[in-house]
Scaffold this active site. Structure first.
Site, PDB file in Angstrom:
ATOM      1  N   VAL A 143       0.758  -1.148   0.014  1.00  0.00           N
ATOM      2  CA  VAL A 143       0.055   0.035   0.004  1.00  0.00           C
ATOM      3  C   VAL A 143       1.160   1.217  -0.034  1.00  0.00           C
ATOM      4  O   VAL A 143       1.669   1.295   0.655  1.00  0.00           O
ATOM      5  CB  VAL A 143      -0.725   0.142   1.418  1.00  0.00           C
ATOM      6  CG1 VAL A 143      -1.676   1.176   1.202  1.00  0.00           C
ATOM      7  CG2 VAL A 143      -1.806  -1.143   1.316  1.00  0.00           C
ATOM      8  N   CYS A 144       0.576   2.202  -0.839  1.00  0.00           N
ATOM      9  CA  CYS A 144       1.301   3.332  -1.088  1.00  0.00           C
ATOM     10  C   CYS A 144       0.368   4.535  -1.070  1.00  0.00           C
ATOM     11  O   CYS A 144      -0.959   4.180  -1.104  1.00  0.00           O
ATOM     12  CB  CYS A 144       2.397   3.478  -2.010  1.00  0.00           C
ATOM     13  SG  CYS A 144       1.965   3.378  -3.517  1.00  0.00           S
ATOM     14  N   SER A 145       0.843   5.923  -1.363  1.00  0.00           N
ATOM     15  CA  SER A 145      -0.126   6.748  -1.609  1.00  0.00           C
ATOM     16  C   SER A 145      -1.089   7.177  -2.731  1.00  0.00           C
ATOM     17  O   SER A 145      -2.207   6.917  -2.623  1.00  0.00           O
ATOM     18  CB  SER A 145       0.339   8.218  -1.112  1.00  0.00           C
ATOM     19  OG  SER A 145       1.461   8.379  -1.989  1.00  0.00           O
ATOM     20  N   THR A 162       5.060   2.275  -5.967  1.00  0.00           N
ATOM     21  CA  THR A 162       5.578   0.746  -5.622  1.00  0.00           C
ATOM     22  C   THR A 162       5.357  -0.197  -6.592  1.00  0.00           C
ATOM     23  O   THR A 162       5.946  -1.210  -6.662  1.00  0.00           O
ATOM     24  CB  THR A 162       4.271   0.226  -4.338  1.00  0.00           C
ATOM     25  OG1 THR A 162       3.175   1.203  -4.384  1.00  0.00           O
ATOM     26  CG2 THR A 162       4.877   0.275  -3.163  1.00  0.00           C
ATOM     27  N   SER A 182      -3.678   3.632  -1.107  1.00  0.00           N
ATOM     28  CA  SER A 182      -4.232   3.815   0.331  1.00  0.00           C
ATOM     29  C   SER A 182      -5.637   4.107   0.331  1.00  0.00           C
ATOM     30  O   SER A 182      -6.545   3.818   1.078  1.00  0.00           O
ATOM     31  CB  SER A 182      -3.289   4.422   1.080  1.00  0.00           C
ATOM     32  OG  SER A 182      -3.304   6.110   0.839  1.00  0.00           O
TER      33      SER A 182
END
Length: 103
Positions: A9-11, A16, A41
């Site tokens: 999970v990234c912004s 990623t 996210s």
């Protein structure tokens, strides 16, 4: 080991994607059956309702979500990706981290 499902999970889900590619290459080189996916996210909670995951790794930019996710997804291992490994896009080390959490 049966197939492992690893969610990062990234912004935004974009930063990623390179790390996911490197992790998949590392998994393939080890003969490991792994599904590795990056999600933003903003959609993680909804996505994880329908997507089985063995481990949930959070990028450094969403570290503020760690406590909430550990409570919300208590049946899944949740951990932070080391900022060094994330910054270096070290797929081998992040894959090792995920596998160590799964057991």
């Amino acid at each position: 080991m049966s197939k492992v499902n690893i969610i990062l999970v990234c912004s935004a889900g974009m930063s990623t994607s390179l790390l996911v590619t490197k992790m998949q290459k590392a998994a393939e080189a080890r003969g490991l059956d792994a599904h590795i996916e990056a999600i933003a996210s903003s959609v993680a909670v909804d996505t994880l309702k329908d997507t089985p995951a063995d481990v949930l790794l959070l990028g450094p930019q969403v570290r503020f979500l760690e406590a909430d996710y550990k409570k919300r997804f208590n049946e899944i291992e949740v951990a932070m990706i080391s900022p060094q490994d994330y910054g270096m896009m070290n797929g081998e080390k992040v894959l090792d981290q995920a596998l160590s959490l799964i057991g």
